[in-house]
Design a protein around this motif. Structure first.
Motif, short mmCIF file in Angstrom:
data_model
loop_
_atom_site.label_atom_id
_atom_site.label_comp_id
_atom_site.label_asym_id
_atom_site.label_seq_id
_atom_site.Cartn_x
_atom_site.Cartn_y
_atom_site.Cartn_z
N ALA A 146 0.81 -1.22 0.00
CA ALA A 146 0.00 0.00 0.00
C ALA A 146 0.84 1.27 0.00
O ALA A 146 0.34 2.34 -0.33
CB ALA A 146 -0.94 0.01 1.21
N TYR A 198 2.14 2.78 2.64
CA TYR A 198 1.97 3.58 3.86
C TYR A 198 3.00 3.10 4.88
O TYR A 198 2.83 2.04 5.49
CB TYR A 198 0.56 3.45 4.41
N GLN A 223 -1.48 11.49 5.00
CA GLN A 223 -0.46 10.73 4.30
C GLN A 223 0.93 11.21 4.71
O GLN A 223 1.09 12.21 5.41
CB GLN A 223 -0.64 10.85 2.78
N LEU A 261 -3.36 2.26 -5.71
CA LEU A 261 -3.40 3.42 -4.81
C LEU A 261 -2.00 3.84 -4.39
O LEU A 261 -1.77 5.03 -4.10
CB LEU A 261 -4.29 3.12 -3.60
N LYS A 262 -1.06 2.91 -4.39
CA LYS A 262 0.33 3.28 -4.09
C LYS A 262 0.90 4.15 -5.20
O LYS A 262 1.62 5.12 -4.94
CB LYS A 262 1.18 2.02 -3.90
N SER A 295 -0.86 6.03 -7.43
CA SER A 295 -1.56 7.32 -7.41
C SER A 295 -2.93 7.09 -6.80
O SER A 295 -3.81 6.50 -7.45
CB SER A 295 -1.68 7.91 -8.82
N GLU A 296 -3.11 7.57 -5.59
CA GLU A 296 -4.38 7.35 -4.90
C GLU A 296 -5.52 8.07 -5.62
O GLU A 296 -6.64 7.54 -5.71
CB GLU A 296 -4.26 7.83 -3.46
N ALA A 341 -6.40 6.10 -8.69
CA ALA A 341 -7.07 4.86 -8.32
C ALA A 341 -8.53 5.11 -7.96
O ALA A 341 -9.42 4.34 -8.34
CB ALA A 341 -6.34 4.21 -7.14
N GLU A 342 -8.80 6.18 -7.24
CA GLU A 342 -10.18 6.52 -6.88
C GLU A 342 -11.00 6.84 -8.12
O GLU A 342 -12.17 6.45 -8.23
CB GLU A 342 -10.20 7.69 -5.90
N THR A 351 -10.31 2.92 -2.32
CA THR A 351 -9.00 3.08 -1.69
C THR A 351 -9.06 3.06 -0.17
O THR A 351 -8.24 2.40 0.49
CB THR A 351 -8.34 4.39 -2.17
N LYS A 377 -7.27 0.33 2.28
CA LYS A 377 -6.27 0.72 3.28
C LYS A 377 -6.66 0.22 4.66
O LYS A 377 -5.81 -0.21 5.44
CB LYS A 377 -6.09 2.24 3.27
#
Length: 328
Positions: free
Chosen positions: A67, A69, A122, A201-202, A204-205, A208-209, A215, A219
């Motif tokens: 992910a 994060y 983030q 999402l990693k 480009s979040e 991806a949305e 997303t 997460k």
């Protein structure tokens, strides 16, 4: 080639899955053989630590690698797993499977709570929040006298089964089973729709949305899964050490290793954390015996700096580059 695939009814992915399953069986079989043939108990104590780091690094990588994060607080979940198991052993004499299940459930709930409160931010803000989680968890344990507080807690865990050959051998097999299960789960996540969503999402979040990837839900799931894995990795420590203290359960060294091992091995694949953990943990155990245990963090720092500077994609990235060059 297409005809051959249809004729045999086996796709390349099925072949890789079969090879992976056979590899897992081979690793477990090797563990059983070692417990029956090796007599030096230190091998099992050291082996437990190395295999534990495979489990911890794999658990961290679900959120930090797939992910993207970066979680600086893996010891919050690991330490919670240790103390949940300690509470159950002291209060009820619970067997190992019960403590593992309870630690996993607690870690998952803690991961969900952390994700719900922090995943809307983030970068450095999320990292700071995960560090704060470690401080809060350790502070709570420090103030629970029933769990020994700051002085630590000595326990007499249930003895290993007679067929295991002894407590060190039994604990090695338990942690080996946990590590193999974690690696299998990580591989499944990587090749599943969940893994594809996490990679999206990693990258480009926002994109991806826009593509319809849920997303925030992904997460949250990654937080829960990672938290459960890290807590489960901590649960057997009570049976391994018989004495626990906050400084060990929530140690800086474990957090540093949990982050460094996937970075050194490679975060993009389930193979990376395994390679990084086996390499780094083995070097640390050898250094502890031959030189000094105080060099562990220094070894981690030096190796991590070298890989970040020279090979940011880790060992897996190096192998992929060499393979492409040979193919060219």
């Amino acid at each position: 080639m297409e005809f051959a695939v249809r004729r045999t009814g086996r796709s390349p992915r099925a072949g890789r899955s079969l090879a992976f399953a056979l590899g897992c069986v081979a690793v477990l079989t090797l563990g059983v053989v070692l417990t029956r043939t090796v007599e030096n108990p230190y091998i099992f104590f050291a082996g437990y630590v190395v295999i534990q780091y495979v489990a911890v690094a794999t658990g961290w990588n679900v959120l930090g690698g797939y992910a993207g994060y970066i979680n600086f607080g893996p010891t919050a979940f690991y330490g919670v797993g240790v103390y949940v198991a300690a509470f159950l052993v002291k209060a009820t004499g619970a067997p190992l499977p019960v403590t593992i299940a309870a630690a996993g459930a607690t870690g998952a709930l803690l991961g969900l709570a952390m994700g719900w409160m922090t995943l809307r931010v983030q970068g450095v803000y999320f990292a700071i929040a995960t560090i704060a989680l470690v401080v809060m968890a350790e502070t709570v344990v420090h103030n629970i006298d029933y769990l020994g507080g700051a002085s630590g807690l000595a326990l007499m865990p249930p003895q290993a089964p007679a067929w295991a050959g002894g407590q060190p051998q039994f604990m090695l097999m338990v942690m080996l089973g946990i590590a193999v299960a974690f690696v299998a789960l990580a591989r499944w996540i990587e090749i599943s729709a969940m893994g594809r969503g996490l990679r999206a999402l990693k990258a480009s979040e926002v994109a991806a949305e826009c593509a319809g990837v849920p997303t925030f839900r992904l997460k949250l799931i990654a937080c829960a899964v990672s938290g459960a894995m890290l807590a489960i990795a901590g649960a057997p420590y009570v049976y391994y050490a018989s004495f626990i203290e906050p400084g060990t359960a929530f140690s800086l060294a474990l957090s540093l290793n949990a982050i460094a091992m996937p970075l050194i091995g490679g975060k993009r694949s389930w193979v990376g954390p395994v390679l990084g953990a086996l390499l780094l943990a083995t070097v640390q155990q050898a250094a502890s015996v031959t030189i000094s245990s105080e060099l562990n963090i220094l070894v981690v720092g030096v190796v991590l700096i070298l890989f970040v500077a020279v090979a940011p994609d880790g060992i897996v990235g190096i192998v992929e580059k060499l393979t492409r060059r040979r193919g060219a």
